[in-house]
Design a protein around this motif. Sequence first.
Motif, PDB file in Angstrom:
ATOM      1  N   TRP A   1      61.816  92.732  40.460  1.00 32.01           N
ATOM      2  CA  TRP A   1      61.786  92.424  39.030  1.00 32.01           C
ATOM      3  C   TRP A   1      61.039  93.501  38.247  1.00 32.01           C
ATOM      4  O   TRP A   1      61.459  93.878  37.147  1.00 32.01           O
ATOM      5  CB  TRP A   1      61.173  91.047  38.793  1.00 32.01           C
ATOM      6  CG  TRP A   1      61.268  90.626  37.357  1.00 32.01           C
ATOM      7  CD1 TRP A   1      60.258  90.293  36.516  1.00 32.01           C
ATOM      8  CD2 TRP A   1      62.477  90.489  36.593  1.00 32.01           C
ATOM      9  NE1 TRP A   1      60.746  89.978  35.274  1.00 32.01           N
ATOM     10  CE2 TRP A   1      62.106  90.090  35.293  1.00 32.01           C
ATOM     11  CE3 TRP A   1      63.831  90.685  36.878  1.00 32.01           C
ATOM     12  CZ2 TRP A   1      63.048  89.873  34.281  1.00 32.01           C
ATOM     13  CZ3 TRP A   1      64.771  90.474  35.861  1.00 32.01           C
ATOM     14  CH2 TRP A   1      64.365  90.069  34.589  1.00 32.01           C
TER      15      TRP A   1
ATOM     16  N   ILE B   1      71.609  94.196  35.343  1.00 30.28           N
ATOM     17  CA  ILE B   1      70.771  93.909  34.176  1.00 30.28           C
ATOM     18  C   ILE B   1      70.106  95.194  33.703  1.00 30.28           C
ATOM     19  O   ILE B   1      69.251  95.742  34.396  1.00 30.28           O
ATOM     20  CB  ILE B   1      69.681  92.866  34.523  1.00 30.28           C
ATOM     21  CG1 ILE B   1      70.302  91.576  35.057  1.00 30.28           C
ATOM     22  CG2 ILE B   1      68.826  92.550  33.295  1.00 30.28           C
ATOM     23  CD1 ILE B   1      69.270  90.540  35.510  1.00 30.28           C
TER      24      ILE B   1
ATOM     25  N   GLU C   1      67.650  94.248  28.679  1.00 35.62           N
ATOM     26  CA  GLU C   1      67.968  92.843  28.903  1.00 35.62           C
ATOM     27  C   GLU C   1      66.934  92.185  29.805  1.00 35.62           C
ATOM     28  O   GLU C   1      66.593  91.018  29.627  1.00 35.62           O
ATOM     29  CB  GLU C   1      69.369  92.706  29.501  1.00 35.62           C
ATOM     30  CG  GLU C   1      70.481  92.987  28.510  1.00 35.62           C
ATOM     31  CD  GLU C   1      71.852  92.696  29.082  1.00 35.62           C
ATOM     32  OE1 GLU C   1      71.954  92.049  30.149  1.00 35.62           O
ATOM     33  OE2 GLU C   1      72.846  93.128  28.460  1.00 35.62           O
ATOM     34  N   ALA C   2      66.423  92.933  30.782  1.00 36.47           N
ATOM     35  CA  ALA C   2      65.361  92.399  31.634  1.00 36.47           C
ATOM     36  C   ALA C   2      64.139  92.040  30.790  1.00 36.47           C
ATOM     37  O   ALA C   2      63.486  91.024  31.027  1.00 36.47           O
ATOM     38  CB  ALA C   2      64.989  93.407  32.708  1.00 36.47           C
TER      39      ALA C   2
ATOM     40  N   ARG D   1      64.170  91.061  27.688  1.00 38.90           N
ATOM     41  CA  ARG D   1      64.469  89.814  26.960  1.00 38.90           C
ATOM     42  C   ARG D   1      64.397  88.612  27.903  1.00 38.90           C
ATOM     43  O   ARG D   1      63.960  87.521  27.505  1.00 38.90           O
ATOM     44  CB  ARG D   1      65.845  89.910  26.294  1.00 38.90           C
ATOM     45  CG  ARG D   1      65.858  90.847  25.088  1.00 38.90           C
ATOM     46  CD  ARG D   1      67.089  90.668  24.228  1.00 38.90           C
ATOM     47  NE  ARG D   1      68.297  91.147  24.885  1.00 38.90           N
ATOM     48  CZ  ARG D   1      68.722  92.403  24.837  1.00 38.90           C
ATOM     49  NH1 ARG D   1      68.028  93.315  24.197  1.00 38.90           N
ATOM     50  NH2 ARG D   1      69.840  92.758  25.436  1.00 38.90           N
ATOM     51  N   ILE D   2      64.825  88.799  29.141  1.00 37.78           N
ATOM     52  CA  ILE D   2      64.692  87.716  30.118  1.00 37.78           C
ATOM     53  C   ILE D   2      63.222  87.398  30.341  1.00 37.78           C
ATOM     54  O   ILE D   2      62.817  86.229  30.385  1.00 37.78           O
ATOM     55  CB  ILE D   2      65.374  88.096  31.446  1.00 37.78           C
ATOM     56  CG1 ILE D   2      66.896  88.199  31.260  1.00 37.78           C
ATOM     57  CG2 ILE D   2      65.046  87.067  32.542  1.00 37.78           C
ATOM     58  CD1 ILE D   2      67.618  88.787  32.459  1.00 37.78           C
ATOM     59  N   GLN D   3      62.399  88.430  30.462  1.00 37.47           N
ATOM     60  CA  GLN D   3      60.964  88.219  30.656  1.00 37.47           C
ATOM     61  C   GLN D   3      60.348  87.463  29.485  1.00 37.47           C
ATOM     62  O   GLN D   3      59.435  86.651  29.669  1.00 37.47           O
ATOM     63  CB  GLN D   3      60.258  89.563  30.843  1.00 37.47           C
ATOM     64  CG  GLN D   3      58.757  89.450  31.089  1.00 37.47           C
ATOM     65  CD  GLN D   3      58.418  88.672  32.347  1.00 37.47           C
ATOM     66  OE1 GLN D   3      59.045  88.858  33.384  1.00 37.47           O
ATOM     67  NE2 GLN D   3      57.429  87.794  32.260  1.00 37.47           N
TER      68      GLN D   3
ATOM     69  N   TRP E   1      61.765  85.084  27.842  1.00 39.64           N
ATOM     70  CA  TRP E   1      62.054  83.670  28.061  1.00 39.64           C
ATOM     71  C   TRP E   1      61.365  83.133  29.309  1.00 39.64           C
ATOM     72  O   TRP E   1      61.078  81.939  29.397  1.00 39.64           O
ATOM     73  CB  TRP E   1      63.569  83.446  28.126  1.00 39.64           C
ATOM     74  CG  TRP E   1      64.203  83.618  26.781  1.00 39.64           C
ATOM     75  CD1 TRP E   1      64.960  84.671  26.360  1.00 39.64           C
ATOM     76  CD2 TRP E   1      64.101  82.729  25.672  1.00 39.64           C
ATOM     77  NE1 TRP E   1      65.336  84.494  25.068  1.00 39.64           N
ATOM     78  CE2 TRP E   1      64.837  83.308  24.607  1.00 39.64           C
ATOM     79  CE3 TRP E   1      63.473  81.504  25.468  1.00 39.64           C
ATOM     80  CZ2 TRP E   1      64.941  82.698  23.357  1.00 39.64           C
ATOM     81  CZ3 TRP E   1      63.572  80.893  24.230  1.00 39.64           C
ATOM     82  CH2 TRP E   1      64.301  81.479  23.190  1.00 39.64           C
TER      83      TRP E   1
ATOM     84  N   ILE F   1      66.345  83.495  36.754  1.00 38.70           N
ATOM     85  CA  ILE F   1      66.623  84.773  36.101  1.00 38.70           C
ATOM     86  C   ILE F   1      68.101  84.875  35.733  1.00 38.70           C
ATOM     87  O   ILE F   1      68.460  85.245  34.606  1.00 38.70           O
ATOM     88  CB  ILE F   1      66.218  85.936  37.019  1.00 38.70           C
ATOM     89  CG1 ILE F   1      64.700  86.000  37.164  1.00 38.70           C
ATOM     90  CG2 ILE F   1      66.753  87.272  36.487  1.00 38.70           C
ATOM     91  CD1 ILE F   1      64.227  86.959  38.238  1.00 38.70           C
TER      92      ILE F   1
ATOM     93  N   ILE G   1      68.984  82.477  32.787  1.00 36.15           N
ATOM     94  CA  ILE G   1      68.541  82.993  31.496  1.00 36.15           C
ATOM     95  C   ILE G   1      69.425  84.156  31.058  1.00 36.15           C
ATOM     96  O   ILE G   1      69.829  84.248  29.891  1.00 36.15           O
ATOM     97  CB  ILE G   1      67.060  83.423  31.567  1.00 36.15           C
ATOM     98  CG1 ILE G   1      66.168  82.198  31.777  1.00 36.15           C
ATOM     99  CG2 ILE G   1      66.651  84.160  30.287  1.00 36.15           C
ATOM    100  CD1 ILE G   1      64.705  82.522  32.000  1.00 36.15           C
ATOM    101  N   HIS G   2      69.750  85.034  31.993  1.00 34.24           N
ATOM    102  CA  HIS G   2      70.612  86.182  31.677  1.00 34.24           C
ATOM    103  C   HIS G   2      71.953  85.713  31.120  1.00 34.24           C
ATOM    104  O   HIS G   2      72.469  86.281  30.136  1.00 34.24           O
ATOM    105  CB  HIS G   2      70.826  87.026  32.935  1.00 34.24           C
ATOM    106  CG  HIS G   2      71.552  88.304  32.673  1.00 34.24           C
ATOM    107  ND1 HIS G   2      72.447  88.861  33.561  1.00 34.24           N
ATOM    108  CD2 HIS G   2      71.519  89.151  31.611  1.00 34.24           C
ATOM    109  CE1 HIS G   2      72.927  89.979  33.072  1.00 34.24           C
ATOM    110  NE2 HIS G   2      72.387  90.187  31.887  1.00 34.24           N
TER     111      HIS G   2
ATOM    112  N   LEU H   1      71.555  84.702  27.281  1.00 35.24           N
ATOM    113  CA  LEU H   1      70.916  85.566  26.294  1.00 35.24           C
ATOM    114  C   LEU H   1      71.725  85.693  25.007  1.00 35.24           C
ATOM    115  O   LEU H   1      71.153  85.856  23.927  1.00 35.24           O
ATOM    116  CB  LEU H   1      70.672  86.961  26.875  1.00 35.24           C
ATOM    117  CG  LEU H   1      69.531  87.120  27.881  1.00 35.24           C
ATOM    118  CD1 LEU H   1      69.447  88.565  28.350  1.00 35.24           C
ATOM    119  CD2 LEU H   1      68.203  86.668  27.288  1.00 35.24           C
TER     120      LEU H   1
END
Length: 369
Positions: free
Chosen positions: A33, A44, A48-49, A51-53, A55, A76, A79-80, A83
């Motif tokens: 990660w 990813i 985008e990673a 933005r995932i973080q 959330w 993960i 959530i991806h 988005l």
Amino acid sequence: MPSASAAITCSALPAQQRGACRRQRAEALQRQWLASLAWGNGTIPAAEAARIQLWLGVFPVSWQQLPDATLLEQQIATIHQHLAGSYTALLTAMVLDPALQLSLNGPANHRRNPNENLARELLELFSLGEGHYSERDVREAARALTGYRLTADRKLQLDPRRHDPGPKTILGRTAAFDGESLAAWLAQHPATARHITSRLWLQRVGTPPPPQRLEALANGWRQQQLSIPWLLQAIEASPEAIRSRQQGQRLANPLEVVARSLHLLGSRHPDALAISLRGLRAMGQAPFEPPSVKGWPHNAQWLNLRWLQARRRSLQALLADEEVWASAQLPPELPPTLTPIPPLGLALPATPSRATLSALFADPVWQLA
């Protein structure tokens, strides 16, 4: 993201081997990660990673609460997938997410003995916020969330024998709620738009939103059917967010600082990730190790002398490692756009070298978002 999991789960191993298995899976996932945040991966991109973080800070789960850390890979991925969608869909997916359910005792919630843990956090943290629900709402929401169990293929399934199918009255509405319909109902409440907007604002801007700005954003978000891209764009475009970036008003969290340091250094040597992960633990933000279900600190809450010293030591340790430096892929120039405001001890642009990177990483401005 490449899977850190193997064919066999840790829980299937003999008891004396499970602890080591869980730690190994967790460390592999943390390395993967962190690499995703620094450089992206095959599925990813790094943006985008990030933005995932964001959330993952709203729906934080510690690997230590799970029988196998690789359950977090599903969170993960989920959530991806959401988005570009709505918060209604994301909230529903998170309520039915195995990792989040397990971390909040969801599968222990039986119709004969309801467990209120997941219901309380759903109302307080993931939707309405404090002061917008009653204890009766918590009890009724717990009834709606009864009966979910983890299947052998790691899916969450509603077991009718364990679920309470009767009518529940939640926030003035009576229906035969289950997890999915409950999440959809909570997402419609105006308090949810305000609360989630405020949580994201604090992470992205740092200072609390002015009441009028919060109300305008929350109302606009509801008009946009809780579109996640719309809200994030609206927050970033607000005058307060622009001023925060221009004036360096937000202290970046450790994951942000380490990820951009790794990206700039360009070394993908295993030592780089190992040093960074050790440093992140000392800084207070190892991946998938939130301090509580409320997530990580933000902005000024990171102003802890021990944590700040760990930031500087860890970044300098990256530069001091010979294997990391030998594998570095530096840009041709260190541009002024690297920092929100000019560094105090280094003039940019500058030619990248060990000395200039050391000065940059040691500069207080490098810690700003």
